[in-house]
Design a protein around this motif. Structure first.
Motif, mmCIF file in Angstrom:
data_model
loop_
_atom_site.group_PDB
_atom_site.id
_atom_site.type_symbol
_atom_site.label_atom_id
_atom_site.label_comp_id
_atom_site.label_asym_id
_atom_site.label_seq_id
_atom_site.Cartn_x
_atom_site.Cartn_y
_atom_site.Cartn_z
ATOM 1 N N ILE A 78 -69.872 -58.321 -56.651
ATOM 2 C CA ILE A 78 -69.000 -59.633 -57.127
ATOM 3 C C ILE A 78 -68.759 -58.506 -58.644
ATOM 4 O O ILE A 78 -69.093 -58.239 -59.084
ATOM 5 C CB ILE A 78 -69.466 -60.388 -57.450
ATOM 6 C CG1 ILE A 78 -67.928 -61.577 -57.579
ATOM 7 C CG2 ILE A 78 -70.828 -60.886 -58.699
ATOM 8 C CD1 ILE A 78 -68.647 -62.730 -58.220
ATOM 9 N N PHE A 79 -66.809 -58.827 -58.849
ATOM 10 C CA PHE A 79 -66.871 -57.404 -60.317
ATOM 11 C C PHE A 79 -65.585 -58.727 -60.732
ATOM 12 O O PHE A 79 -64.969 -59.236 -60.220
ATOM 13 C CB PHE A 79 -65.132 -56.988 -59.583
ATOM 14 C CG PHE A 79 -64.987 -56.017 -60.752
ATOM 15 C CD1 PHE A 79 -65.743 -54.662 -61.618
ATOM 16 C CD2 PHE A 79 -63.431 -56.580 -60.896
ATOM 17 C CE1 PHE A 79 -64.702 -54.373 -62.190
ATOM 18 C CE2 PHE A 79 -63.089 -55.830 -61.906
ATOM 19 C CZ PHE A 79 -63.454 -54.750 -62.533
ATOM 20 N N ARG A 80 -66.413 -59.258 -62.366
ATOM 21 C CA ARG A 80 -66.728 -60.184 -62.809
ATOM 22 C C ARG A 80 -65.581 -62.045 -62.341
ATOM 23 O O ARG A 80 -64.488 -62.089 -62.650
ATOM 24 C CB ARG A 80 -65.354 -59.693 -63.997
ATOM 25 C CG ARG A 80 -66.241 -58.144 -64.413
ATOM 26 C CD ARG A 80 -65.083 -57.988 -66.143
ATOM 27 N NE ARG A 80 -65.171 -56.927 -65.946
ATOM 28 C CZ ARG A 80 -64.319 -55.935 -66.205
ATOM 29 N NH1 ARG A 80 -63.435 -56.248 -66.588
ATOM 30 N NH2 ARG A 80 -64.512 -54.176 -65.846
ATOM 31 N N ASP A 81 -66.188 -62.017 -60.848
ATOM 32 C CA ASP A 81 -65.955 -63.122 -60.379
ATOM 33 C C ASP A 81 -64.530 -63.162 -59.134
ATOM 34 O O ASP A 81 -63.561 -64.403 -59.920
ATOM 35 C CB ASP A 81 -65.770 -64.662 -60.836
ATOM 36 C CG ASP A 81 -67.312 -65.341 -60.802
ATOM 37 O OD1 ASP A 81 -68.006 -64.567 -60.373
ATOM 38 O OD2 ASP A 81 -67.758 -65.417 -62.488
ATOM 39 N N GLU A 82 -63.811 -61.914 -59.725
ATOM 40 C CA GLU A 82 -62.285 -61.779 -59.700
ATOM 41 C C GLU A 82 -62.381 -60.944 -58.070
ATOM 42 O O GLU A 82 -61.015 -61.702 -57.524
ATOM 43 C CB GLU A 82 -61.737 -60.077 -60.467
ATOM 44 C CG GLU A 82 -61.515 -60.387 -61.879
ATOM 45 C CD GLU A 82 -60.332 -59.442 -62.233
ATOM 46 O OE1 GLU A 82 -59.607 -58.414 -61.577
ATOM 47 O OE2 GLU A 82 -60.164 -59.709 -64.271
ATOM 48 N N CYS A 83 -62.865 -60.059 -57.699
ATOM 49 C CA CYS A 83 -63.046 -59.883 -56.921
ATOM 50 C C CYS A 83 -64.584 -59.643 -55.815
ATOM 51 O O CYS A 83 -65.493 -59.580 -56.527
ATOM 52 C CB CYS A 83 -61.854 -58.761 -56.091
ATOM 53 S SG CYS A 83 -62.632 -57.358 -56.587
ATOM 54 N N LEU A 84 -64.619 -60.033 -54.888
ATOM 55 C CA LEU A 84 -65.696 -59.210 -53.668
ATOM 56 C C LEU A 84 -65.836 -58.427 -52.494
ATOM 57 O O LEU A 84 -64.494 -58.820 -52.215
ATOM 58 C CB LEU A 84 -65.916 -60.758 -52.517
ATOM 59 C CG LEU A 84 -66.324 -62.011 -53.349
ATOM 60 C CD1 LEU A 84 -66.970 -62.946 -52.367
ATOM 61 C CD2 LEU A 84 -68.352 -62.379 -54.305
ATOM 62 N N ILE A 85 -66.480 -57.727 -52.620
ATOM 63 C CA ILE A 85 -66.276 -56.560 -52.214
ATOM 64 C C ILE A 85 -67.552 -56.678 -50.604
ATOM 65 O O ILE A 85 -68.105 -57.208 -50.877
ATOM 66 C CB ILE A 85 -66.239 -55.173 -52.341
ATOM 67 C CG1 ILE A 85 -65.336 -55.002 -53.292
ATOM 68 C CG2 ILE A 85 -66.198 -53.875 -51.489
ATOM 69 C CD1 ILE A 85 -65.330 -55.051 -54.692
ATOM 70 N N VAL A 136 -62.734 -57.127 -48.824
ATOM 71 C CA VAL A 136 -61.818 -57.289 -50.096
ATOM 72 C C VAL A 136 -61.731 -59.118 -49.850
ATOM 73 O O VAL A 136 -61.067 -58.853 -49.408
ATOM 74 C CB VAL A 136 -61.462 -56.843 -50.394
ATOM 75 C CG1 VAL A 136 -60.837 -56.695 -52.097
ATOM 76 C CG2 VAL A 136 -61.458 -55.104 -50.491
ATOM 77 N N VAL A 137 -61.965 -59.609 -50.693
ATOM 78 C CA VAL A 137 -61.836 -60.976 -50.987
ATOM 79 C C VAL A 137 -61.306 -61.258 -52.786
ATOM 80 O O VAL A 137 -61.745 -60.448 -53.714
ATOM 81 C CB VAL A 137 -63.470 -62.197 -50.870
ATOM 82 C CG1 VAL A 137 -61.834 -63.508 -51.201
ATOM 83 C CG2 VAL A 137 -63.391 -62.080 -49.377
ATOM 84 N N ASP A 138 -59.618 -61.331 -52.411
ATOM 85 C CA ASP A 138 -59.134 -61.394 -53.910
ATOM 86 C C ASP A 138 -59.506 -63.170 -54.625
ATOM 87 O O ASP A 138 -59.280 -64.285 -53.931
ATOM 88 C CB ASP A 138 -57.666 -61.447 -53.945
ATOM 89 C CG ASP A 138 -57.603 -61.305 -55.149
ATOM 90 O OD1 ASP A 138 -57.980 -61.522 -56.324
ATOM 91 O OD2 ASP A 138 -55.612 -61.348 -55.196
ATOM 92 N N LEU A 139 -60.423 -62.679 -54.906
ATOM 93 C CA LEU A 139 -60.479 -64.608 -56.259
ATOM 94 C C LEU A 139 -59.901 -64.792 -57.113
ATOM 95 O O LEU A 139 -60.198 -66.042 -57.612
ATOM 96 C CB LEU A 139 -62.235 -63.834 -56.823
ATOM 97 C CG LEU A 139 -63.454 -64.061 -56.508
ATOM 98 C CD1 LEU A 139 -64.800 -63.767 -56.751
ATOM 99 C CD2 LEU A 139 -63.536 -64.583 -54.727
#
Length: 146
Positions: A56-63, A133-136
């Motif tokens: 997870i990137f700072r709740d911005e996106c999941l890979i 990739v999931v754009d949160l």
């Protein structure tokens, strides 16, 4: 049908540098892997088995990806590339994105997924490559330059 199926595997083996053979594969060289993420409004639950993982990137996106990606790139590189692609897509195609999202498609996340997959291939990964990739923050507002 069996010969066509075998030839398909032989061709893939040749392309990734493996040796084409009709001999059985040693059991210790095969396996399975799984990764899952459940995204709710207040929680994200992830689980993995074997070599796949979720970052997870700072709740911005999941890979979510298999080890083909993680073998050739570090977490930070993957996250930075995914975020960059998502932001560029949102900035350049904002109106189009909203229409496609209404249909259940997230073009920004799709662009990031394709970019990471291609980058993994360019870095000569020798393992299987599966990337999601999931754009949160898919509803983010991008300030446009003047």
């Amino acid at each position: 049908m069996e010969k066509t199926f075998t030839k398909c595997f032989l061709r893939v083996d040749d392309e990734i540098g493996g040796k084409a053979s009709l001999e059985p594969v040693a059991p210790e060289t095969v396996g399975s892997t799984i990764v899952v993420a459940i995204v709710c409004s207040s929680h994200i639950v992830v689980s993995n088995c074997s070599d796949s993982k979720v970052v997870i990137f700072r709740d911005e996106c999941l890979i979510l990806a298999s080890d083909g990606l993680w073998d050739v790139m570090k977490n930070e590189e993957v996250c930075d590339n995914a975020r960059k692609k998502i932001l560029i897509c949102h900035k350049n195609y904002d109106a189009t994105l909203l229409l496609e999202r209404a249909e259940g498609i997230d073009p920004a996340a799709q662009d990031a997924t394709e970019y990471l997959s291609n980058l993994t291939i360019q870095k000569d990964s020798k393992d299987n490559i599966s990337v999601v990739v999931v754009d949160l923050k898919s509803q983010r507002k991008i300030k446009r330059g003047t």
